[in-house]
Design a protein around this motif. Sequence first.
Motif, mmCIF file in Angstrom:
data_model
loop_
_atom_site.group_PDB
_atom_site.id
_atom_site.type_symbol
_atom_site.label_atom_id
_atom_site.label_comp_id
_atom_site.label_asym_id
_atom_site.label_seq_id
_atom_site.Cartn_x
_atom_site.Cartn_y
_atom_site.Cartn_z
ATOM 1 N N ALA B 463 0.842 -1.201 0.000
ATOM 2 C CA ALA B 463 0.000 0.000 0.000
ATOM 3 C C ALA B 463 0.875 1.248 0.000
ATOM 4 N N SER B 464 1.952 1.188 0.763
ATOM 5 C CA SER B 464 2.866 2.332 0.810
ATOM 6 C C SER B 464 3.442 2.608 -0.573
ATOM 7 N N GLY B 465 3.771 1.538 -1.299
ATOM 8 C CA GLY B 465 4.264 1.704 -2.659
ATOM 9 C C GLY B 465 3.202 2.281 -3.581
ATOM 10 N N LEU B 466 1.955 1.829 -3.395
ATOM 11 C CA LEU B 466 0.872 2.291 -4.275
ATOM 12 C C LEU B 466 0.576 3.769 -4.086
ATOM 13 N N MET B 467 0.874 4.298 -2.909
ATOM 14 C CA MET B 467 0.539 5.684 -2.580
ATOM 15 C C MET B 467 1.042 6.669 -3.623
ATOM 16 N N VAL B 468 2.247 6.400 -4.143
ATOM 17 C CA VAL B 468 2.825 7.378 -5.074
ATOM 18 C C VAL B 468 2.364 7.128 -6.511
ATOM 19 N N ARG B 469 1.501 6.140 -6.706
ATOM 20 C CA ARG B 469 1.035 5.734 -8.042
ATOM 21 C C ARG B 469 2.222 5.513 -8.967
ATOM 22 N N PRO B 470 3.031 4.499 -8.690
ATOM 23 C CA PRO B 470 4.270 4.300 -9.432
ATOM 24 C C PRO B 470 4.021 3.665 -10.793
ATOM 25 N N GLY B 471 4.915 3.930 -11.737
ATOM 26 C CA GLY B 471 4.885 3.240 -13.016
ATOM 27 C C GLY B 471 5.568 1.886 -12.915
ATOM 28 N N LEU B 472 6.464 1.753 -11.956
ATOM 29 C CA LEU B 472 7.223 0.509 -11.806
ATOM 30 C C LEU B 472 7.268 0.120 -10.338
ATOM 31 N N ILE B 473 6.985 -1.166 -10.082
ATOM 32 C CA ILE B 473 7.140 -1.690 -8.727
ATOM 33 C C ILE B 473 8.243 -2.727 -8.765
ATOM 34 N N ILE B 474 9.277 -2.548 -7.941
ATOM 35 C CA ILE B 474 10.305 -3.577 -7.832
ATOM 36 C C ILE B 474 10.065 -4.301 -6.524
ATOM 37 N N ALA B 475 9.740 -5.583 -6.625
ATOM 38 C CA ALA B 475 9.466 -6.367 -5.422
ATOM 39 C C ALA B 475 10.620 -7.341 -5.246
ATOM 40 N N ASP B 476 11.433 -7.109 -4.203
ATOM 41 C CA ASP B 476 12.632 -7.914 -3.985
ATOM 42 C C ASP B 476 12.317 -9.013 -2.978
ATOM 43 N N GLU B 477 12.120 -10.212 -3.448
ATOM 44 C CA GLU B 477 11.758 -11.355 -2.596
ATOM 45 C C GLU B 477 10.624 -10.980 -1.646
ATOM 46 N N PRO B 478 9.514 -10.478 -2.137
ATOM 47 C CA PRO B 478 8.501 -9.941 -1.219
ATOM 48 C C PRO B 478 7.792 -11.018 -0.414
ATOM 49 N N THR B 479 7.925 -12.275 -0.798
ATOM 50 C CA THR B 479 7.166 -13.308 -0.100
ATOM 51 C C THR B 479 8.064 -14.273 0.651
ATOM 52 N N THR B 480 9.374 -14.083 0.557
ATOM 53 C CA THR B 480 10.284 -15.078 1.113
ATOM 54 C C THR B 480 10.136 -15.219 2.623
ATOM 55 N N ALA B 481 9.874 -14.090 3.291
ATOM 56 C CA ALA B 481 9.802 -14.146 4.752
ATOM 57 C C ALA B 481 8.420 -14.581 5.244
ATOM 58 N N ARG B 492 -1.096 -12.865 -5.590
ATOM 59 C CA ARG B 492 -2.387 -12.569 -6.210
ATOM 60 C C ARG B 492 -2.641 -11.059 -6.151
ATOM 61 N N LEU B 493 -2.340 -10.479 -5.019
ATOM 62 C CA LEU B 493 -2.534 -9.037 -4.848
ATOM 63 C C LEU B 493 -1.691 -8.259 -5.858
ATOM 64 N N LEU B 494 -0.451 -8.673 -6.037
ATOM 65 C CA LEU B 494 0.415 -7.965 -6.978
ATOM 66 C C LEU B 494 -0.150 -8.074 -8.400
ATOM 67 N N SER B 495 -0.680 -9.258 -8.770
ATOM 68 C CA SER B 495 -1.264 -9.416 -10.103
ATOM 69 C C SER B 495 -2.438 -8.464 -10.291
ATOM 70 N N GLU B 496 -3.261 -8.362 -9.259
ATOM 71 C CA GLU B 496 -4.418 -7.475 -9.356
ATOM 72 C C GLU B 496 -3.990 -6.021 -9.515
ATOM 73 N N ILE B 497 -2.986 -5.659 -8.766
ATOM 74 C CA ILE B 497 -2.519 -4.272 -8.842
ATOM 75 C C ILE B 497 -1.992 -3.975 -10.234
ATOM 76 N N ARG B 498 -1.254 -4.923 -10.772
ATOM 77 C CA ARG B 498 -0.717 -4.773 -12.119
ATOM 78 C C ARG B 498 -1.876 -4.566 -13.103
ATOM 79 N N ARG B 499 -2.945 -5.373 -12.927
ATOM 80 C CA ARG B 499 -4.073 -5.295 -13.845
ATOM 81 C C ARG B 499 -4.786 -3.946 -13.685
ATOM 82 N N ASP B 500 -4.977 -3.511 -12.412
ATOM 83 C CA ASP B 500 -5.776 -2.312 -12.165
ATOM 84 C C ASP B 500 -5.025 -1.029 -12.461
#
Lengths: 328, 630
Positions: B463-481, B492-500
């Motif tokens: 959500a913090s990343g979405l705040m700035v309405r970015p053109g590019l999101i770099i997710a560095d191992e976002p699910t590893t932990a 799934r959330l990232l896919s939806e964000i990409r679509r929306d």
Amino acid sequence: MTRGPTVSVPRLPRHPWTVFLGRRILRLFLSLAVVLTASFAMIRLIPGDPVRAALGVDAAPDLVAARRHALGLDTPFLTQYRHYLGGLLHGDLGTSLTTGTPVAELVRTRLPATLEIAGLAFLVTLAVALPGGLLVAVRTRDGRRPRSELAFTVVTAGLAGVPDFVLAAGLTALLAVGLQLLPVAGAAGVESFVLPVLALSLAPAAVLLRIVRMEALRVLGEDYLRTARSKRLSPARRYLRHAAPNTATAALTVAGSLLPALVAGTVLVEKVFAWPGIGSAMAQSVVAQDYPVVQAMVLVLGTTVLLAGLLVDVLLAVLDPRSAIREM
Amino acid sequence: MSLPPGLRRTPMAWAAAVMLASLVVLALVGPLVWGASADRPDASAVLQGPSVGHPFGTDNLGRDVLARVLTATRPSLLLALAAVLLGAGAGILLGASTAVLGRRARRLTAGLINLLLAFPALLVAMFLAVVFGAGAAGAMLALAAAGVPGFARLTQTLAAGVAGTDHLAAARVLGLGRLRLLGRHVLPNIAEPLLLSTTTAAGTSLVALSGLSFLGLGVQPPGYDWGQLLNQGLDRVYAEPLPALAPGLAILYAALAFQLLGEVLAGNAARRGPAPRTPAPTPAPWGSPRPKAGGGPAEEGLVLQVEDLHVELPTPDGPIRPVHGVSLALRPGEIVGLVGESGSGKSLTALAIADLLPYGARVSRRTLRLLGADLAALAPKERDRHLATGLAMIFQNPASALNPALRVATQLTEAVRAHRGASRAQATAEAAEALRRVALPPAVLRSRPHQLSGGQRQRVMIASGLMVRPGLIIADEPTTALDVTVQREITRLLSEIRRDTSAAILFISHDVALVGEFCESILVMYAGTIVETLPADRLADGARHPYTRALVASVPDLTADRDRPLPTIDGAPPDPLTPAPGCPFEPRCPRRRGHCADHTPPLEDLAADHRVACWYPVPVAADPETVAAS
Ligand code: SF4
């Protein structure tokens, strides 16, 4: 939009606070009991006759007997203890052997002066060390400016080793003659605070500076500071808003541990500067062997230290409920 | 006095050694050399100021102040040492004996020690000195007693650390008695930190004893030590400052000597622990050689265009190049997976793009364009704004990437408030909306990170990343932990964000199965270079690089044949400190030939969307093109 799992925002349950305060206050009472008993026992433990020691060998026997009676030294031990505690409850701290005035009066007139320099010295310590340590950490992080880092380490190590009363004496010797810039004795006006506060806060400030720097270096390496950097926040916001609060717990813990020594240091520093506080009263009565006064001053200084410790602990618990309460 | 073996001969160590040696010498010879003049009264020279004969003046009996200060070295040091040895001995004995006591006795003594430690040692010493009676012996005993609880607690803490070790458990099994246990196993193991504390305490003890004498509780006339001389000097400081200064300087000198020794010993103890610090390199955040602004030609419609990216990092053993020659491009709404082992340079690639590399790293690249703007051509302020609003980073561990001290609201709103000038109310409304997007209620705004679960924290990061309405999101191992079910939610959330939002996502992971499932195209990184790029749907059976093949084969879900044991990749990636020519995978490659060791294979097109850096790509039976080519 996906429906995520139902989110409940857990809060800390209420009871840890009760447990924390309960235990903390129990500890305070236990420590107070130690102080009370120690101060009571002191006058009885002193070898020889304290009354005769204070009044001199050639004092009239009936005067000695009267003083002994006034101190209650001629009754059984437990009765004496009961009387002592009862007197304390009524604000009776005994009577000075040399001046005959109530000690409570002495405490009332002198305690504020001691609390003022001790409190001020503590505030100065915090005011120098918290921003200073953060600043040095920012400037020497990741191995930047290795020379400044070395200089900082050597200088703070040296300053941390300067004894407060020796610094006080040195300042007096330097400023008493020739440079008459600051008052070196007594409490009169704002300037008279400068030297006692400086003497009391220099070493603690140096110790705390080092701790705050170490702690700030750790925090600056944390992931959340990289996050702040990825948001391109200004350095001021990154260091003050993101780094500083995370150093507060460790800084305050160490600062709190420096406080007792600072309070004890007032005895010697006040003697040097003839500061009209508890400490110099204690120093004088030690020399005059005026034990009721010494006894009361031990009690007052000990209690001051305990209450200051409680204050710091509660403050820490408010600032960082998790760590403070978990540690109990 | 020589330095103990193993001590580093730093200037500080030398200074400490010299200062202590001079104190020892003074204590030994002081009374012999100056003792006579220190005690010789001179009625004709009472209370004099400094002169040639008496550089620091004389006292009220006409005795030389300097001689008295020098002579007083011996009693001052001896009393302090006696007090510290006595106090440390008793404290260590008390603390160590509780280590082998039963639980109840141990807790009782620990409680008692804690109670006593609430009081400053100096105050306790003053109190005891009054009780014991003023005098050198009384003050020394008082000080020793005041030091006991501190040493007892330290010993207890240290011994508790030893008591838990296997070593001690083994000794206990052997049936060693408690005392033998203590002497043989506990004390030797904690001797070093105890020695260090005793050294520091010697300095404190010297200062405290001087303080007691200064108060009139210590050494009594006609005896004298530094504290008493200081007291006498201060009485007449207005007439003559030097007699007060001389003993003060002596105490200071001794205090600093012990302080310095403690510093050297502590530093030495610490140095044997962690590895040496990385030497500081010169900073060059935006690279050298600095390529001309503009770099390669801009390609239309790309969110991110990186060409020929190199990263150089300093290490204690010399610089390494963990990323060399990486190129990649992302279109709007595209999800690209960057996959590789840890140490392959994938995270550094991301950090280099975001300009977040650690201090001392050097970057060079031919082209780095974000949303069409050449980052090297922008002024620093504009570049910051452009990166802050165009690019969002999501890091691996949401527990450490969120600031524990700040509320979620603050962490969500600060970027837009800083870079878009949004008001607090406006930013908070946007933050609530961003939280809704990641399926979190607005109440989360008021929480602090520790009140959230791991998955919730990662949603907050997104959500913090979405705040700035970015053109590019770099997710560095976002699910590893995170645990597996939460991983699915986040992807799934990232896919939806990409679509929306049609933001492009660069998804970095070591998990080739996850990347294959969730991304459209895949970049495989090995030892700092990209070795293969291919569409995700060809990963399972169309990968051509032997390394990609090995990666895929190590995942059960992606291989058809589940009966065979999982192959693992033998060997280790090349040491970045000793770069070798040729293909980086050569030492581990089953298909290597003589050619591979000397010539680095370039990344070349096999098909329109499939590139591989290998001289002998793995043939794919189902692919007629490949069969024809070989
Ligand atoms: S170039 Fe040679 S060594 Fe490298 S991966 Fe291809 S076959 Fe293996």
